[in-house]
Structures are given as C-alpha cells and as structure tokens.
Design a protein around this motif. Structure first.
Motif, PDB file in Angstrom:
ATOM      1  N   ILE A  99      35.027  20.228 -33.395  1.00  0.00           N
ATOM      2  CA  ILE A  99      34.489  19.836 -32.329  1.00  0.00           C
ATOM      3  C   ILE A  99      33.723  18.672 -32.542  1.00  0.00           C
ATOM      4  O   ILE A  99      32.495  18.667 -33.261  1.00  0.00           O
ATOM      5  N   LYS A 100      33.766  17.303 -32.258  1.00  0.00           N
ATOM      6  CA  LYS A 100      32.751  16.159 -32.234  1.00  0.00           C
ATOM      7  C   LYS A 100      31.868  16.179 -31.059  1.00  0.00           C
ATOM      8  O   LYS A 100      32.229  16.020 -30.018  1.00  0.00           O
ATOM      9  N   TYR A 101      30.700  16.661 -31.411  1.00  0.00           N
ATOM     10  CA  TYR A 101      29.667  16.780 -30.549  1.00  0.00           C
ATOM     11  C   TYR A 101      28.682  15.763 -29.836  1.00  0.00           C
ATOM     12  O   TYR A 101      27.715  15.325 -30.285  1.00  0.00           O
ATOM     13  N   GLU A 102      29.559  14.944 -29.090  1.00  0.00           N
ATOM     14  CA  GLU A 102      29.046  13.967 -28.689  1.00  0.00           C
ATOM     15  C   GLU A 102      27.669  13.909 -27.716  1.00  0.00           C
ATOM     16  O   GLU A 102      26.914  13.030 -27.476  1.00  0.00           O
ATOM     17  N   THR A 107      21.184   9.854 -24.968  1.00  0.00           N
ATOM     18  CA  THR A 107      21.140  10.288 -23.508  1.00  0.00           C
ATOM     19  C   THR A 107      21.987  11.214 -23.150  1.00  0.00           C
ATOM     20  O   THR A 107      22.293  11.470 -22.284  1.00  0.00           O
ATOM     21  N   GLY A 108      22.523  12.002 -24.388  1.00  0.00           N
ATOM     22  CA  GLY A 108      23.333  13.228 -24.065  1.00  0.00           C
ATOM     23  C   GLY A 108      24.997  12.664 -23.888  1.00  0.00           C
ATOM     24  O   GLY A 108      25.655  13.491 -23.545  1.00  0.00           O
ATOM     25  N   SER A 109      25.357  11.592 -24.049  1.00  0.00           N
ATOM     26  CA  SER A 109      26.896  11.406 -24.131  1.00  0.00           C
ATOM     27  C   SER A 109      27.202  10.096 -25.113  1.00  0.00           C
ATOM     28  O   SER A 109      26.247   9.518 -25.435  1.00  0.00           O
ATOM     29  N   GLY A 340      27.538  28.383 -28.435  1.00  0.00           N
ATOM     30  CA  GLY A 340      26.724  27.420 -28.909  1.00  0.00           C
ATOM     31  C   GLY A 340      26.917  26.069 -28.728  1.00  0.00           C
ATOM     32  O   GLY A 340      25.972  25.184 -29.152  1.00  0.00           O
ATOM     33  N   ILE A 341      27.793  25.622 -28.066  1.00  0.00           N
ATOM     34  CA  ILE A 341      28.076  24.198 -27.892  1.00  0.00           C
ATOM     35  C   ILE A 341      28.261  23.899 -26.470  1.00  0.00           C
ATOM     36  O   ILE A 341      28.969  23.960 -25.611  1.00  0.00           O
ATOM     37  N   PHE A 342      26.998  23.465 -25.851  1.00  0.00           N
ATOM     38  CA  PHE A 342      26.689  23.282 -24.418  1.00  0.00           C
ATOM     39  C   PHE A 342      27.053  21.878 -24.075  1.00  0.00           C
ATOM     40  O   PHE A 342      26.703  20.769 -24.381  1.00  0.00           O
ATOM     41  N   VAL A 343      28.268  21.877 -23.189  1.00  0.00           N
ATOM     42  CA  VAL A 343      28.931  20.682 -22.550  1.00  0.00           C
ATOM     43  C   VAL A 343      28.835  20.480 -20.952  1.00  0.00           C
ATOM     44  O   VAL A 343      28.990  21.649 -20.445  1.00  0.00           O
ATOM     45  N   GLU A 344      29.001  19.461 -20.673  1.00  0.00           N
ATOM     46  CA  GLU A 344      29.124  19.414 -18.995  1.00  0.00           C
ATOM     47  C   GLU A 344      30.559  19.725 -18.897  1.00  0.00           C
ATOM     48  O   GLU A 344      31.572  19.388 -20.007  1.00  0.00           O
ATOM     49  N   PRO A 345      31.246  19.860 -17.449  1.00  0.00           N
ATOM     50  CA  PRO A 345      32.696  20.083 -17.329  1.00  0.00           C
ATOM     51  C   PRO A 345      33.691  18.929 -18.009  1.00  0.00           C
ATOM     52  O   PRO A 345      34.698  19.260 -18.475  1.00  0.00           O
ATOM     53  N   THR A 368      32.176  15.545 -24.970  1.00  0.00           N
ATOM     54  CA  THR A 368      31.762  13.949 -24.772  1.00  0.00           C
ATOM     55  C   THR A 368      30.187  14.037 -24.066  1.00  0.00           C
ATOM     56  O   THR A 368      29.666  13.011 -24.270  1.00  0.00           O
ATOM     57  N   GLY A 369      30.070  15.290 -23.192  1.00  0.00           N
ATOM     58  CA  GLY A 369      28.820  15.212 -22.559  1.00  0.00           C
ATOM     59  C   GLY A 369      27.920  16.395 -22.745  1.00  0.00           C
ATOM     60  O   GLY A 369      28.362  17.156 -22.539  1.00  0.00           O
ATOM     61  N   HIS A 370      26.629  16.289 -22.565  1.00  0.00           N
ATOM     62  CA  HIS A 370      25.641  17.470 -22.481  1.00  0.00           C
ATOM     63  C   HIS A 370      25.905  18.259 -21.371  1.00  0.00           C
ATOM     64  O   HIS A 370      25.818  17.809 -20.274  1.00  0.00           O
ATOM     65  N   GLY A 371      25.744  19.634 -21.689  1.00  0.00           N
ATOM     66  CA  GLY A 371      25.452  20.603 -20.576  1.00  0.00           C
ATOM     67  C   GLY A 371      24.559  20.528 -19.583  1.00  0.00           C
ATOM     68  O   GLY A 371      24.779  20.704 -18.346  1.00  0.00           O
ATOM     69  N   LEU A 372      23.529  20.166 -20.022  1.00  0.00           N
ATOM     70  CA  LEU A 372      22.280  19.771 -19.166  1.00  0.00           C
ATOM     71  C   LEU A 372      22.361  19.067 -18.067  1.00  0.00           C
ATOM     72  O   LEU A 372      21.764  18.867 -17.008  1.00  0.00           O
TER      73      LEU A 372
END
Ligand SMILES: *Cc1c(COP(=O)(O)O)cnc(C)c1O
Length: 379
Positions: A99-102, A107-109, A340-345, A368-372
C-alpha cells in the motif's frame, strides 16, 4: 536544466513549443483537450544513470530531471513525497500486496506532489495569485503551498465538498467561493477568473500538476529497488494520478532504468464511472456524468479532464478498469483502518478494487488521502 521539449495533445496530437503553452492562461490544446509534456530522454539518461541515483533515498525532488523546473534552488517544498510503501499480510489475498500511503504527505493527500511543482512554476512565471476548482484535497494542498510561498489563493468549491476539507482550505488563509453546481461548473469559474485576472495562475489538473504527480510512480519503483510490480491499482477522479503513474514507469523504461511497465488498473465508483464505462464499451471519448452522487467525493469528477489520458494509461499498459460500490469502498476503508492504515473513502477505492478482482504477483494499491479528512460512516 529543463529537459521538456514541448507538449502534445492527447486527442488531436497537435504539438506545441513550451513557451506557447506557458503563455496561455489555460494550458490546454486548441481542441479543448489536455496536453502531455514531452522530454529529451537522451539528456536525462546522461544525468541520472548513476549509482547515487539508483541508491539514494526516494524523495519527491530526487526525480527533478523528469520535471520542468528552471532553477532547482527556487523549488517550493514542504516535505511532499517519500511516503511509505506498506506491507501488511492481513490485508492481502494470496499474492504480495503493498500500500502506497499517500496520506503521509504534508496536507494529507498525494496532491502535494503536483502542488509543489505548480507553485514553483507560479513563482517562475512571476504570478501573485493562484486559482483553482476543488472538491477539497487539491484546494487544501494548493492553499498550503501558496501560503508557504506567499501567494494569494482562491478556491472555487462545488456543493459536494466536505466540511472538514473546507475548514482545512480556510486554515491556510485561502479565499473560498462556494459554487452552485458540480466540479465541472467550479472549474469553469476558476478558468474565467484567471482569464480576467492576468496576475493569477491556474492550478489544477493541467500539465504541471501531472508532471509533479509522476513522483508517486518513481518512488514505487525506487522503493522496490527498481523492480517493477505486476499491477498498480489506482482510483480515478480526473484521471491525473493514474496517467502520471503510468507515465513515470514509461519514462523509467525509456531511460533504461527499468525493463517493463506495470499493468495499470483504474477504479471508479458506481455512480461516477465515465472512464470505466468508456473502457468497457471500447470508446475513444468520455461521456460525462452529470451531478455524480457518491460518498467518495474526492473522485466525483463527472467530466474528468484527464479522462482520455487515464484510458491511454490503462490500454497501453495492458490493464483494465473496474467499478466498486460506495459500500465496497467503505468496507475497504474499514479494513485498512483496522489494520493501522487510515484513509478517507476515496483513499480506499483502489483497495476495494483489489479485493473485488483477482490479481496475481506483486500488486501496489494507492491509498490517496488521509482518514481524518472525511470520516463518513464512522461512529
Ligand atoms: C484527487 C484524489 C483522487 C483522484 O485523483 P485524480 O488525479 O483526480 O484522478 C483520489 N483520491 C483522493 C483522496 C484524491 O484527493
């Protein structure tokens, strides 16, 4: 030190000199289509095929030779790129999954990669302001880089954008303009703005952004010690990310660093799938979707600017395009976050595509984008 030789239209094939494009308020072909940068790969090959390039730690600006920058001392950077490539066996099926955790960008993406180059170009062209349309992540990213560089920023926001993302854009001091209508309407407003304000620079899915976004692909190859994965699974909104990743692997093989191109799998959501539909029906044009409704707001682009480019990436790499439902995306988001890998939908859409399809060998999914940024459906 710029190795760009010109630009070429994706649809009609017309070629332009760099200076012709740089003078345009909206860098697009006369026929209305997006443009692709062309490089002098022979010269690039001379500067980068060295031991230290192969061995030094992957970071966004390490790949400067593949980006159109005049003066490297003037790059605007706040720590974009160098994101982790994660392996957690609980998330994979029988094959190897990475998983490439962008979300780990400033800024979270992944948008920060393109913004770093765009704002660098805005300063090179001596602009004072930047303008763009955004459903959230691009706005937050450009607003951050503009603020860092001391440029004013104006973001045209369609009605689908989430509250947290608008708050993030405002936190960076950007001006937000709510637009009645979808992303395509907001984009027209941003384009009108730069035409009537000549000191402003249009950011968004235009050629510079795509050039900066390629570093996602360079980093993946670099993190695998220049071994090319079998598949890369990518969500498609405007299509810029998927094309940029394809282009990065194409360029690495053109300069002789790698020997193949991964199959590129595009994933869209059911209610907004113009690229997947074009691929399935073997079309050479994208039929726009009006007012798309999906919880994956970051990819709700009904009339994707780089739609034809996305199709090219899928076709030329021997890949394919699929759809997932909103529920599949949410359940993929939940599996990722519980490991442990939090992303937005939207950041889970690639993983949902991986779960729903059988891919063998080494597979990389782009988160691609952060869960928060968008906690839709979480208690
Ligand atoms: C922008 C974005 C995408 C889609 O990228 P495109 O380049 O528009 O195809 C996917 N996920 C997230 C979180 C994004 O911000």
């Amino acid at each position: 030190m710029v190795y760009v030789t010109g630009f070429k239209c994706f649809r009609c094939g017309r070629r332009y000199e760099s200076h012709e494009i740089e003078q345009l308020p909206i860098p697009r072909c006369e026929c209305g289509s997006a443009l692709d940068a062309e490089y002098d790969y022979r010269s690039i090959k001379k500067v980068i095929l060295r031991d230290e390039f192969m061995r030094t730690t992957p970071t966004h600006w390490k790949y400067w030779a593949f980006m159109p920058v005049e003066d490297l001392s003037k790059c605007i950077t706040i720590g974009e790129g160098a994101t982790p490539l994660l392996e957690n066996k609980k998330l994979s099926k029988k094959n190897r999954l990475l998983i490439k955790y962008e979300a780990a960008n400033p800024t979270g993406s992944f948008k920060d990669r393109g913004s770093s180059l765009e704002i660098t170009k805005a300063l090179e062209f001596k602009k004072k302001k930047v303008a763009l349309a955004s459903t959230g992540n691009m706005g937050a990213s450009v607003a951050a880089y503009a603020a860092f560089a001391g440029l004013e920023c104006r973001v045209f926001i369609p009605d689908i954008a989430g509250k947290e993302k608008i708050t993030q854009i405002k936190a960076y001091g950007a001006e937000t303009i709510a637009v009645e209508g979808d992303y395509s309407v907001a984009m027209k407003r941003a384009e009108e703005y730069v035409i009537s304000n000549t000191d402003s620079f249009l950011t968004g899915d235009y050629p510079w952004r795509s050039e900066g976004t390629k570093t996602v692909g360079f980093e993946i190859a670099d993190q695998l010690y220049w071994h090319v994965p079998d598949y890369i699974v990518v969500p498609i909104g405007n299509g810029t990310l998927i094309y940029s990743i394809y282009q990065a692997f194409r360029e690495l093989s053109l300069v002789g660093i790698t020997d193949k191109i991964p199959r590129i799998i595009g994933v869209q959501v059911e209610n907004c799938s113009p690229v997947t539909d074009a691929w399935k029906n073997n079309l050479n044009e994208i039929i726009p979707v009006r007012n798309p409704k999906t919880i994956a707001t970051a990819i709700a682009c009904g009339d994707p600017i780089d739609g034809l480019a996305a199709l090219k990436a899928i076709r030329d790499s021997g890949g394919f395009a699929v759809k997932v439902t909103d529920n599949e995306a949410l359940s993929a988001r939940n599996s990722l976050s519980r490991n442990g890998i939090f992303v937005e939908p939207s950041g889970a859409v690639a993983y949902a595509g991986y779960i729903e399809n059988n891919l063998e060998g080494t597979v990389v999914c782009i988160a691609t984008g952060h869960g928060l940024k968008d906690m839709y459906g979480l208690p």
